[in-house]
Motif scaffolding. Sequence first.
Motif, mmCIF file in Angstrom:
data_model
loop_
_atom_site.group_PDB
_atom_site.id
_atom_site.type_symbol
_atom_site.label_atom_id
_atom_site.label_comp_id
_atom_site.label_asym_id
_atom_site.label_seq_id
_atom_site.Cartn_x
_atom_site.Cartn_y
_atom_site.Cartn_z
ATOM 1 N N LYS A 123 60.113 -7.268 15.135
ATOM 2 C CA LYS A 123 61.075 -8.251 15.631
ATOM 3 C C LYS A 123 61.801 -8.965 14.497
ATOM 4 O O LYS A 123 62.896 -9.503 14.702
ATOM 5 N N ALA A 124 61.197 -8.981 13.322
ATOM 6 C CA ALA A 124 61.788 -9.699 12.189
ATOM 7 C C ALA A 124 62.714 -8.821 11.357
ATOM 8 O O ALA A 124 63.395 -9.332 10.456
ATOM 9 N N LEU A 125 62.745 -7.517 11.608
ATOM 10 C CA LEU A 125 63.595 -6.632 10.819
ATOM 11 C C LEU A 125 65.066 -6.932 11.066
ATOM 12 O O LEU A 125 65.474 -7.283 12.178
ATOM 13 N N GLN A 126 65.865 -6.780 10.043
ATOM 14 C CA GLN A 126 67.296 -6.992 10.165
ATOM 15 C C GLN A 126 67.934 -5.906 11.043
ATOM 16 O O GLN A 126 67.428 -4.779 11.111
ATOM 17 N N PRO A 127 69.033 -6.211 11.724
ATOM 18 C CA PRO A 127 69.706 -5.206 12.556
ATOM 19 C C PRO A 127 70.065 -3.965 11.748
ATOM 20 O O PRO A 127 70.543 -4.072 10.624
ATOM 21 N N GLY A 128 69.824 -2.810 12.331
ATOM 22 C CA GLY A 128 70.148 -1.550 11.664
ATOM 23 C C GLY A 128 69.032 -0.972 10.824
ATOM 24 O O GLY A 128 69.103 0.200 10.423
ATOM 25 N N VAL A 129 67.990 -1.753 10.525
ATOM 26 C CA VAL A 129 66.875 -1.247 9.723
ATOM 27 C C VAL A 129 66.069 -0.243 10.544
ATOM 28 O O VAL A 129 65.717 -0.506 11.694
ATOM 29 N N ALA A 130 65.783 0.905 9.946
ATOM 30 C CA ALA A 130 65.055 1.973 10.637
ATOM 31 C C ALA A 130 63.665 2.193 10.069
ATOM 32 O O ALA A 130 62.813 2.773 10.743
ATOM 33 N N VAL A 131 63.438 1.751 8.827
ATOM 34 C CA VAL A 131 62.138 1.983 8.195
ATOM 35 C C VAL A 131 61.817 0.826 7.251
ATOM 36 O O VAL A 131 62.699 0.322 6.543
ATOM 37 N N SER A 132 60.572 0.393 7.294
ATOM 38 C CA SER A 132 60.103 -0.657 6.382
ATOM 39 C C SER A 132 58.813 -0.184 5.744
ATOM 40 O O SER A 132 57.893 0.266 6.442
ATOM 41 N N MET A 133 58.761 -0.258 4.430
ATOM 42 C CA MET A 133 57.560 0.125 3.691
ATOM 43 C C MET A 133 57.487 -0.686 2.407
ATOM 44 O O MET A 133 58.484 -1.278 1.982
ATOM 45 N N PRO A 134 56.318 -0.764 1.763
ATOM 46 C CA PRO A 134 56.221 -1.523 0.513
ATOM 47 C C PRO A 134 57.089 -0.911 -0.584
ATOM 48 O O PRO A 134 57.202 0.322 -0.677
#
Length: 360
Positions: A123-134
């Motif tokens: 829910k905290a990811l910015q719009p358009g972000v598809a992947v989050s990793m370190p």
Amino acid sequence: MFSEDSAAEGAILIKSIIMYSSSPLAFHIICDKAAQEYLEKRLSLLKHPQHDILVRYYRIPQEDMKKRIEREGALHTDHSAGVPGLMKLFIHEILPPTVQRAIFIDTDAFFISDPTQLWARFKALQPGVAVSMPSHPEQFAPDWHHANRICSCIMLLDLARLRELRLMDSSHYREDSQHSPALAPPAFKSMFGEPVPDGDSGRMKYDGVKLGDQGYWWAIVSHRPEIFEHLPYDWEVSSCLMDMYHTGLGDDDVDEETERRTQLHTNNDAEKGRTILPKMLHFNCLDGVDRYYEWPGWKDPGNDLARRWLPAVRHHVGFKWIWLNQPASTATLQVETLFDVKFADELFSESRSTAGGGPQ
């Protein structure tokens, strides 16, 4: 999970998720027969889970995985994870469209906190972000194209967005001129150059790719930074950095400022001035063993990693599956196995054939 060894590690990860979760759970496990059989023995001991749990096995033969890689055109790996490791690039194609988000985690890790906190980060990811990793921007490895600046060991994946972007290419997609091209090929060519012949195999490959799927993910997020977001190190306390940011068990009354001053590898824009609060431990880069908890270093009383984290390893490895049972609970454990798993590009080709479409 492809092998009993990977399942032995992965079972501890699954156990830890069940131990700490405050929410219902769904496990999507891409695996082979040996891994499934190992996991089934453990999960059969869980009669009364605290929350509803779905376990779905996706059984994909090695030959089918190789064919999907061939349809992409030039993927190649010399990483120990082999062909199954490259499947981390195709999770959005293997899981059905009804699964819109997923967290991928390497098997050699376990939680020490509620994974619901990690799920909430979507829910905290910015719009358009598809992947989050370190990400580790201070890391330096020119021979790897600096692929160690990320860790694909844990990823928040917006699968719906990756499908929309058409992350990976395929000969099936290239047959259809009416659809936009895949995202990955320009990223790969930008970092690795044009594919070159792969010896006598007759195939083409991107040259110089290291760290398996992570090398390709690095090319993707470098080329398209707007689809990427850093994941805090709390979720990747990693033994590839053998000092694990210099945090560990002990000194239970330490304050955050004191803890922060002793940290290592956190002088970057994403983590600067913040105290690492471990929520997941990742015991990778422990060479010489197939199961991280059998690493000889754990038996060395002078080993710094063992002094700081061995009690946590012992606890999570030895925690009995039957202790997860909550007799008063009405929650259920549902298990499914999918054998005829098809990649999204195959389904795409079949849908075009059914509709009477062909190469344009």
